[in-house]
Write an enzyme that holds these catalytic residues in place. Structure first.
Site, PDB file in Angstrom:
ATOM      1  N   ASN A  77      53.877  20.335   0.040  1.00 22.07           N
ATOM      2  CA  ASN A  77      54.506  21.541   0.865  1.00 22.07           C
ATOM      3  C   ASN A  77      54.416  21.059   2.136  1.00 22.07           C
ATOM      4  OD1 ASN A  77      54.864  23.893   2.195  1.00 22.07           O
ATOM      5  ND2 ASN A  77      52.901  24.728   1.433  1.00 22.07           N
ATOM      6  N   CYS A 138      44.658  21.677   7.263  1.00 27.60           N
ATOM      7  CA  CYS A 138      46.118  21.585   6.917  1.00 27.60           C
ATOM      8  C   CYS A 138      46.483  20.278   7.399  1.00 27.60           C
ATOM      9  CB  CYS A 138      46.953  22.664   7.670  1.00 27.60           C
ATOM     10  SG  CYS A 138      48.803  22.544   7.314  1.00 27.60           S
ATOM     11  N   CYS A 345      46.297  13.551 -39.951  1.00 28.73           N
ATOM     12  CA  CYS A 345      47.051  12.367 -39.235  1.00 28.73           C
ATOM     13  C   CYS A 345      48.574  12.530 -39.549  1.00 28.73           C
ATOM     14  CB  CYS A 345      46.458  11.016 -39.713  1.00 28.73           C
ATOM     15  SG  CYS A 345      47.175   9.551 -38.955  1.00 28.73           S
ATOM     16  N   CYS A 351      47.237   5.974 -31.432  1.00 26.15           N
ATOM     17  CA  CYS A 351      45.574   5.704 -31.337  1.00 26.15           C
ATOM     18  C   CYS A 351      45.596   3.896 -31.484  1.00 26.15           C
ATOM     19  CB  CYS A 351      44.653   6.276 -32.192  1.00 26.15           C
ATOM     20  SG  CYS A 351      45.189   5.796 -34.125  1.00 26.15           S
ATOM     21  N   CYS A 355      44.599   1.536 -28.478  1.00 30.65           N
ATOM     22  CA  CYS A 355      43.322   0.872 -28.356  1.00 30.65           C
ATOM     23  C   CYS A 355      43.735  -0.594 -28.252  1.00 30.65           C
ATOM     24  CB  CYS A 355      42.800   1.049 -29.728  1.00 30.65           C
ATOM     25  SG  CYS A 355      40.927   0.282 -29.957  1.00 30.65           S
ATOM     26  N   CYS A 379      34.330  -1.489 -31.932  1.00 31.04           N
ATOM     27  CA  CYS A 379      34.378  -0.165 -31.441  1.00 31.04           C
ATOM     28  C   CYS A 379      33.480   0.148 -30.345  1.00 31.04           C
ATOM     29  CB  CYS A 379      34.478   1.001 -32.178  1.00 31.04           C
ATOM     30  SG  CYS A 379      34.673   2.692 -31.585  1.00 31.04           S
ATOM     31  N   CYS A 385      41.253   6.644 -27.978  1.00 30.43           N
ATOM     32  CA  CYS A 385      41.910   7.036 -29.038  1.00 30.43           C
ATOM     33  C   CYS A 385      42.087   8.610 -29.305  1.00 30.43           C
ATOM     34  CB  CYS A 385      41.516   6.550 -30.645  1.00 30.43           C
ATOM     35  SG  CYS A 385      39.802   7.043 -30.781  1.00 30.43           S
TER      36      CYS A 385
END
Length: 418
Positions: A77, A138, A345, A351, A355, A379, A385
């Site tokens: 804006n 502003c 799934c 995923c 990953c 992991c 994921c």
């Protein structure tokens, strides 16, 4: 019929029938607009910022940012303060208060020197505004003596708050700019200058898009463009960060705060309340969906309170603040591994791709069954994921694994994955 609980709350000594207000912006810039909003159910109005000069606006002045098939998530804006004469705006404010005495009318003002700030403070007090908001934030004013150029200088913020407070009996709110590293500095200065409350945040300085045919920034104004304020859902995380910063500062923790920035749904509103805001302001969502969204905000928040046995809105204020701690204090002794629901799934493979290409190569993907399998040894429990999965409850938090060299202890999980 939509559930409606008592959402009234005190803000700076003024009772508000609900916390939902229009912010000082294009959505509340004349009597007709404000009256319609108040009749729709908004608790009050921060009337579009007024000054002693009439703003000369450019055309066009809006631009949006979207993502894939989503509606716009960000809004640029380039408007300045009100483009109407001061006496017209004062007349609107006076009439609004006369016609809607139970609603809250906040006069947002902006001057460029002591004389202007003092004059504006006296003028809006005389027309019976309930509160004054000083716009120090502003980002698209054409003068360096106004807006965010002032808001980044604590000494000016303090001085102008002193000037305004000396010329009114009304509570004063200082509106903060996010175009700064440490918002606490001008906020503390505002309070030292007499401000009773704070507003955060105003829009973020931005360049949203480039017209690739013209090689010109957007919106294109006769072959040129400029940096200006960015709002909407995209700035909500920034707003919440600054709100948390302010409420965690020992000098500001007890200063009432009105929250602004990306509020579209009742969940958004609740986030601001839980981080310490007692008043909420909305603009961009109104520009996209209209005033009627206040009905959804009221209904959604009412149902939340009903479902959680909460009778008073003020009991929600600041409830999440203790959970926001320094990064050095987070518990890093464990990993929360993901768990895959094969029945849910759909075999999209997102995923696995995320990953492998953006994580820790901890997922195998069987091309025949089109199902993922976690490689636990790889992991790290980052939950990338989980966040990219398009199916609700397909990937969820699973078992807890303690890191080596950390003693096992009780871990309390208070996560609520949607």
């Amino acid at each position: 019929m939509a559930l409606k609980k008592d959402l009234s709350i005190d803000f700076l000594g003024v009772k508000c029938e609900n916390p939902f207000f229009l912010s000082s912006s294009p959505v509340g810039s004349n009597y007709e607009m404000c009256a319609k909003a108040l009749e729709t159910g908004w608790g009050g109005i921060y009337y579009k910022t007024i000054g002693v000069f009439i703003a000369d606006e450019c055309s066009p002045r809006f631009d949006i940012v979207n993502k894939e098939t989503t509606p716009w998530i960000g809004f640029k804006n380039m408007e300045q303060i009100s483009d109407k004469p001061l006496e017209v705006n004062l007349g609107y404010i006076k009439q609004l208060k006369e016609d809607y005495p139970d609603k809250v009318i906040v006069a947002s003002i902006m001057g460029s020197d002591d004389e202007e700030w003092a004059y504006l403070a006296k003028a809006v007090t005389e027309v019976n505004a309930d509160l004054i908001e000083c716009n120090f934030s502003c980002p698209q004013m054409t003068s360096s003596t106004m807006g965010s150029d002032v808001g980044t200088r604590p000494e000016l913020v303090k001085h102008y708050c002193e000037v305004v407070c000396a010329n009114t009996t009304l509570p004063v709110i200082a509106k903060m700019t996010p175009n700064i590293t440490n918002m606490e500095l001008p906020a503390i200065a505002a309070v030292e200058g007499g401000a009773s409350g704070l507003a955060a945040i105003n829009t973020v300085k931005s360049i949203t898009n480039i017209d690739h045919d013209l090689c010109v920034g957007m919106p294109v104004v006769n072959g040129q463009s400029s940096v200006s304020g960015y709002s909407g859902a995209a700035v909500k995380p920034i707003a919440l960060r600054f709100v948390s910063d302010l409420k965690h500062d020992p000098k500001l923790v007890d200063i009432p705060l009105t929250g602004i920035g990306g509020i579209e749904t009742w969940e958004d509103a609740l986030d601001f309340l839980l981080l310490g805001c007692t008043n909420l302001q909305v603009t961009t969502a109104v520009m996209q969906y209209g005033y009627r969204i206040v009905e959804d905000l009221i209904s959604g928040l009412s149902h939340y309170m009903e479902n959680h046995g909460i009778d008073r809105l003020e009991d929600l204020v600041g409830k999440a603040l203790p959970s926001i701690i320094g990064a050095e204090d987070l518990d890093r002794s464990f990993m929360l591994l993901p768990e895959f629901n094969e029945d849910a799934c759909v075999g999209c493979g997102r995923c696995y791709i995320s990953c492998f290409d953006g994580g820790h190569q901890a997922i195998e993907f069987d091309p025949e069954t089109r199902r993922p399998k976690l490689i636990e040894d790889h992991c790290v429990g980052c939950h990338l994921c989980l966040n990219v999965c398009p199916v609700m409850h397909c990937i969820m938090p699973g078992k807890v694994v303690m890191k080596p060299d950390h003693e096992e202890h009780e871990i309390v999980m208070k996560t609520n994955y949607k």
